[in-house]
Motif scaffolding. Structure first.
Motif, PDB file in Angstrom:
ATOM      1  N   ASP A   1     -36.272  12.027  38.324  1.00  0.00           N
ATOM      2  CA  ASP A   1     -37.041  13.267  38.445  1.00  0.00           C
ATOM      3  C   ASP A   1     -36.670  14.311  37.399  1.00  0.00           C
ATOM      4  OD1 ASP A   1     -38.409  12.212  40.603  1.00  0.00           O
ATOM      5  OD2 ASP A   1     -37.161  13.212  42.106  1.00  0.00           O
ATOM      6  N   GLU A   2     -35.385  14.441  37.101  1.00  0.00           N
ATOM      7  CA  GLU A   2     -34.974  15.447  36.115  1.00  0.00           C
ATOM      8  C   GLU A   2     -35.444  15.091  34.710  1.00  0.00           C
ATOM      9  OE1 GLU A   2     -31.131  17.690  36.655  1.00  0.00           O
ATOM     10  OE2 GLU A   2     -30.728  15.900  37.856  1.00  0.00           O
ATOM     11  N   VAL A   3     -35.403  13.817  34.374  1.00  0.00           N
ATOM     12  CA  VAL A   3     -35.918  13.388  33.069  1.00  0.00           C
ATOM     13  C   VAL A   3     -37.423  13.646  33.017  1.00  0.00           C
ATOM     14  CG1 VAL A   3     -36.326  11.408  31.539  1.00  0.00           C
ATOM     15  CG2 VAL A   3     -34.089  11.695  32.650  1.00  0.00           C
ATOM     16  N   ARG A   4     -38.126  13.313  34.098  1.00  0.00           N
ATOM     17  CA  ARG A   4     -39.573  13.542  34.155  1.00  0.00           C
ATOM     18  C   ARG A   4     -39.891  15.025  33.944  1.00  0.00           C
ATOM     19  NH1 ARG A   4     -40.847  10.412  37.859  1.00  0.00           N
ATOM     20  NH2 ARG A   4     -40.102  11.632  39.622  1.00  0.00           N
ATOM     21  N   GLU A   5     -39.126  15.911  34.580  1.00  0.00           N
ATOM     22  CA  GLU A   5     -39.362  17.349  34.417  1.00  0.00           C
ATOM     23  C   GLU A   5     -39.067  17.804  32.992  1.00  0.00           C
ATOM     24  OE1 GLU A   5     -40.955  19.509  36.383  1.00  0.00           O
ATOM     25  OE2 GLU A   5     -41.334  17.671  37.515  1.00  0.00           O
ATOM     26  N   GLU A   6     -38.036  17.248  32.404  1.00  0.00           N
ATOM     27  CA  GLU A   6     -37.707  17.617  31.022  1.00  0.00           C
ATOM     28  C   GLU A   6     -38.809  17.143  30.070  1.00  0.00           C
ATOM     29  OE1 GLU A   6     -35.871  19.784  28.428  1.00  0.00           O
ATOM     30  OE2 GLU A   6     -35.096  19.634  30.461  1.00  0.00           O
ATOM     31  N   VAL A   7     -39.286  15.922  30.257  1.00  0.00           N
ATOM     32  CA  VAL A   7     -40.374  15.398  29.429  1.00  0.00           C
ATOM     33  C   VAL A   7     -41.633  16.242  29.642  1.00  0.00           C
ATOM     34  CG1 VAL A   7     -41.943  13.428  29.147  1.00  0.00           C
ATOM     35  CG2 VAL A   7     -39.472  13.050  29.263  1.00  0.00           C
ATOM     36  N   ARG A   8     -41.913  16.562  30.880  1.00  0.00           N
ATOM     37  CA  ARG A   8     -43.092  17.390  31.178  1.00  0.00           C
ATOM     38  C   ARG A   8     -42.983  18.740  30.468  1.00  0.00           C
ATOM     39  NH1 ARG A   8     -43.572  17.257  36.899  1.00  0.00           N
ATOM     40  NH2 ARG A   8     -44.814  15.400  36.588  1.00  0.00           N
ATOM     41  N   ARG A   9     -41.796  19.308  30.416  1.00  0.00           N
ATOM     42  CA  ARG A   9     -41.603  20.590  29.731  1.00  0.00           C
ATOM     43  C   ARG A   9     -41.961  20.476  28.249  1.00  0.00           C
ATOM     44  NH1 ARG A   9     -36.638  24.193  27.946  1.00  0.00           N
ATOM     45  NH2 ARG A   9     -35.561  22.226  27.648  1.00  0.00           N
ATOM     46  N   HIS A  10     -41.539  19.389  27.618  1.00  0.00           N
ATOM     47  CA  HIS A  10     -41.872  19.168  26.205  1.00  0.00           C
ATOM     48  C   HIS A  10     -43.386  19.102  26.027  1.00  0.00           C
ATOM     49  CE1 HIS A  10     -37.845  17.896  24.547  1.00  0.00           C
ATOM     50  NE2 HIS A  10     -37.611  17.806  25.840  1.00  0.00           N
ATOM     51  N   PHE A  11     -44.020  18.227  26.803  1.00  0.00           N
ATOM     52  CA  PHE A  11     -45.457  18.019  26.662  1.00  0.00           C
ATOM     53  C   PHE A  11     -46.226  19.301  26.967  1.00  0.00           C
ATOM     54  CE2 PHE A  11     -45.371  13.136  27.626  1.00  0.00           C
ATOM     55  CZ  PHE A  11     -44.705  12.911  26.430  1.00  0.00           C
ATOM     56  N   THR A  12     -45.819  20.018  27.997  1.00  0.00           N
ATOM     57  CA  THR A  12     -46.502  21.253  28.381  1.00  0.00           C
ATOM     58  C   THR A  12     -46.368  22.315  27.295  1.00  0.00           C
ATOM     59  OG1 THR A  12     -46.167  20.772  30.719  1.00  0.00           O
ATOM     60  CG2 THR A  12     -46.606  23.069  30.140  1.00  0.00           C
ATOM     61  N   THR A  13     -45.210  22.408  26.686  1.00  0.00           N
ATOM     62  CA  THR A  13     -44.991  23.390  25.624  1.00  0.00           C
ATOM     63  C   THR A  13     -45.904  23.115  24.432  1.00  0.00           C
ATOM     64  OG1 THR A  13     -42.716  23.797  26.308  1.00  0.00           O
ATOM     65  CG2 THR A  13     -43.269  24.333  24.020  1.00  0.00           C
ATOM     66  N   VAL A  14     -45.987  21.860  24.027  1.00  0.00           N
ATOM     67  CA  VAL A  14     -46.857  21.518  22.896  1.00  0.00           C
ATOM     68  C   VAL A  14     -48.317  21.737  23.278  1.00  0.00           C
ATOM     69  CG1 VAL A  14     -47.582  19.695  21.303  1.00  0.00           C
ATOM     70  CG2 VAL A  14     -45.166  19.918  21.922  1.00  0.00           C
ATOM     71  N   GLU A  15     -48.701  21.337  24.496  1.00  0.00           N
ATOM     72  CA  GLU A  15     -50.080  21.549  24.939  1.00  0.00           C
ATOM     73  C   GLU A  15     -50.438  23.034  24.967  1.00  0.00           C
ATOM     74  OE1 GLU A  15     -52.798  21.010  28.931  1.00  0.00           O
ATOM     75  OE2 GLU A  15     -51.165  19.587  28.617  1.00  0.00           O
ATOM     76  N   ARG A  16     -49.533  23.855  25.466  1.00  0.00           N
ATOM     77  CA  ARG A  16     -49.781  25.300  25.524  1.00  0.00           C
ATOM     78  C   ARG A  16     -49.929  25.880  24.115  1.00  0.00           C
ATOM     79  NH1 ARG A  16     -45.466  26.896  28.566  1.00  0.00           N
ATOM     80  NH2 ARG A  16     -46.613  26.248  30.393  1.00  0.00           N
ATOM     81  N   ALA A  17     -49.075  25.454  23.200  1.00  0.00           N
ATOM     82  CA  ALA A  17     -49.173  25.939  21.816  1.00  0.00           C
ATOM     83  C   ALA A  17     -50.488  25.489  21.176  1.00  0.00           C
ATOM     84  CB  ALA A  17     -47.980  25.448  21.000  1.00  0.00           C
ATOM     85  N   LEU A  18     -50.903  24.272  21.464  1.00  0.00           N
ATOM     86  CA  LEU A  18     -52.194  23.798  20.956  1.00  0.00           C
ATOM     87  C   LEU A  18     -53.338  24.637  21.528  1.00  0.00           C
ATOM     88  CD1 LEU A  18     -51.660  19.934  21.178  1.00  0.00           C
ATOM     89  CD2 LEU A  18     -52.168  21.215  19.081  1.00  0.00           C
ATOM     90  N   ALA A  19     -53.301  24.880  22.831  1.00  0.00           N
ATOM     91  CA  ALA A  19     -54.372  25.658  23.478  1.00  0.00           C
ATOM     92  C   ALA A  19     -54.451  27.069  22.901  1.00  0.00           C
ATOM     93  CB  ALA A  19     -54.161  25.699  24.987  1.00  0.00           C
ATOM     94  N   GLU A  20     -53.290  27.696  22.672  1.00  0.00           N
ATOM     95  CA  GLU A  20     -53.289  29.045  22.096  1.00  0.00           C
ATOM     96  C   GLU A  20     -53.850  29.039  20.684  1.00  0.00           C
ATOM     97  OE1 GLU A  20     -49.205  30.302  22.486  1.00  0.00           O
ATOM     98  OE2 GLU A  20     -49.350  30.438  24.677  1.00  0.00           O
ATOM     99  N   THR A  21     -53.486  28.034  19.912  1.00  0.00           N
ATOM    100  CA  THR A  21     -53.970  27.921  18.536  1.00  0.00           C
ATOM    101  C   THR A  21     -55.479  27.681  18.524  1.00  0.00           C
ATOM    102  OG1 THR A  21     -51.825  27.065  17.831  1.00  0.00           O
ATOM    103  CG2 THR A  21     -53.686  26.650  16.361  1.00  0.00           C
ATOM    104  N   ILE A  22     -55.936  26.791  19.365  1.00  0.00           N
ATOM    105  CA  ILE A  22     -57.369  26.486  19.438  1.00  0.00           C
ATOM    106  C   ILE A  22     -58.145  27.702  19.920  1.00  0.00           C
ATOM    107  CG2 ILE A  22     -59.083  25.096  20.689  1.00  0.00           C
ATOM    108  CD1 ILE A  22     -56.890  22.817  20.577  1.00  0.00           C
ATOM    109  N   ALA A  23     -57.625  28.416  20.895  1.00  0.00           N
ATOM    110  CA  ALA A  23     -58.304  29.623  21.391  1.00  0.00           C
ATOM    111  C   ALA A  23     -58.467  30.652  20.267  1.00  0.00           C
ATOM    112  CB  ALA A  23     -57.534  30.219  22.569  1.00  0.00           C
ATOM    113  N   ARG A  24     -57.454  30.787  19.419  1.00  0.00           N
ATOM    114  CA  ARG A  24     -57.577  31.686  18.259  1.00  0.00           C
ATOM    115  C   ARG A  24     -58.712  31.221  17.353  1.00  0.00           C
ATOM    116  NH1 ARG A  24     -51.797  31.968  18.619  1.00  0.00           N
ATOM    117  NH2 ARG A  24     -51.550  30.287  17.118  1.00  0.00           N
ATOM    118  N   GLY A  25     -58.784  29.908  17.139  1.00  0.00           N
ATOM    119  CA  GLY A  25     -59.854  29.351  16.315  1.00  0.00           C
ATOM    120  C   GLY A  25     -61.225  29.537  16.946  1.00  0.00           C
ATOM    121  N   GLN A  26     -61.287  29.485  18.264  1.00  0.00           N
ATOM    122  CA  GLN A  26     -62.564  29.724  18.946  1.00  0.00           C
ATOM    123  C   GLN A  26     -62.965  31.189  18.830  1.00  0.00           C
ATOM    124  OE1 GLN A  26     -61.456  27.946  22.769  1.00  0.00           O
ATOM    125  NE2 GLN A  26     -62.856  26.224  22.371  1.00  0.00           N
ATOM    126  N   ARG A  27     -61.994  32.098  18.958  1.00  0.00           N
ATOM    127  CA  ARG A  27     -62.315  33.525  18.834  1.00  0.00           C
ATOM    128  C   ARG A  27     -62.778  33.885  17.425  1.00  0.00           C
ATOM    129  NH1 ARG A  27     -57.726  33.840  22.175  1.00  0.00           N
ATOM    130  NH2 ARG A  27     -56.378  34.335  20.411  1.00  0.00           N
TER     131      ARG A  27
END
Length: 192
Positions: free
Chosen positions: A118-144
């Motif tokens: 479970d702890e490894v899964r949460e750590e991996v999820r944190r990595h993926f979520t961070t990159v996804e969030r950064a992508l979403a913020e970048t894309i939202a800027r491009g949409q604006r």
């Protein structure tokens, strides 16, 4: 007479991270970790805890270094599509330059350990979520700015690019044709 080298915990943690990254959790022995860090087995465990705790710390260290590097590529100034392309091209070039074809430590951990720890899964999820969030913020800027279409949502596009990005990281371990991988990058960016 040479002075004894001062212990550098960050250096030892980086060495342990690279060992787990290249060998995997199960195939990494205490001896491998001792050899790579330069610490005796008792010093290794006194400093970092048991093998599993050291693995978790190595994943966190990867997050602080490599995942931070990925998101920094997206935070730079310049056209959004160029930043998205640069993120994927950087991954392709980094992975192709690795003679051991180690891939992404986070992906490796997700395949090897995340389903059973479970702890490894949460750590991996944190990595993926961070990159996804950064992508979403970048894309939202491009949409604006009008550089990227307003539909589908930034979140949906971020997940699509995240899938492509991590897919490229896996493909680069076996597909050594840079042009073929860059073709995937270009078709992904041009579809935005």
């Amino acid at each position: 007479m040479a002075r004894p080298r001062k212990f550098d915990e960050t250096h030892a943690l980086t060495a342990a991270m690279e060992t787990f990254w290249r060998r995997g959790y199960e195939a990494t022995s205490t001896r491998n970790l001792s050899d790579s860090t330069g610490l005796g087995q008792s010093s290794l465990y006194n400093t970092f805890g048991d093998k599993r705790e050291l693995y978790l710390r190595a994943l966190r260290h990867y997050y602080e270094t490599h995942t931070a590097e990925q998101t920094a590529l997206l935070d730079r100034p310049g056209p959004v599509k160029e930043r998205l392309r640069d993120l994927m091209v950087h991954a392709v070039d980094t992975d192709l330059a690795d003679p051991e074809a180690s891939g992404c430590f986070t992906i490796n951990a997700s395949v090897e350990k995340a389903d059973s720890d479970d702890e490894v899964r949460e750590e991996v999820r944190r990595h993926f979520t961070t990159v996804e969030r950064a992508l979403a913020e970048t894309i939202a800027r491009g949409q604006r700015s009008g550089e990227i279409s307003a539909e589908p949502s930034a979140g949906t596009l971020a997940r699509q690019i995240l899938s492509t990005y991590y897919g490229l990281r896996v493909l680069a371990r076996i597909q050594k044709d840079r042009d073929a991988l860059l073709g995937i990058v270009e078709s992904t960016v041009s579809a935005l």
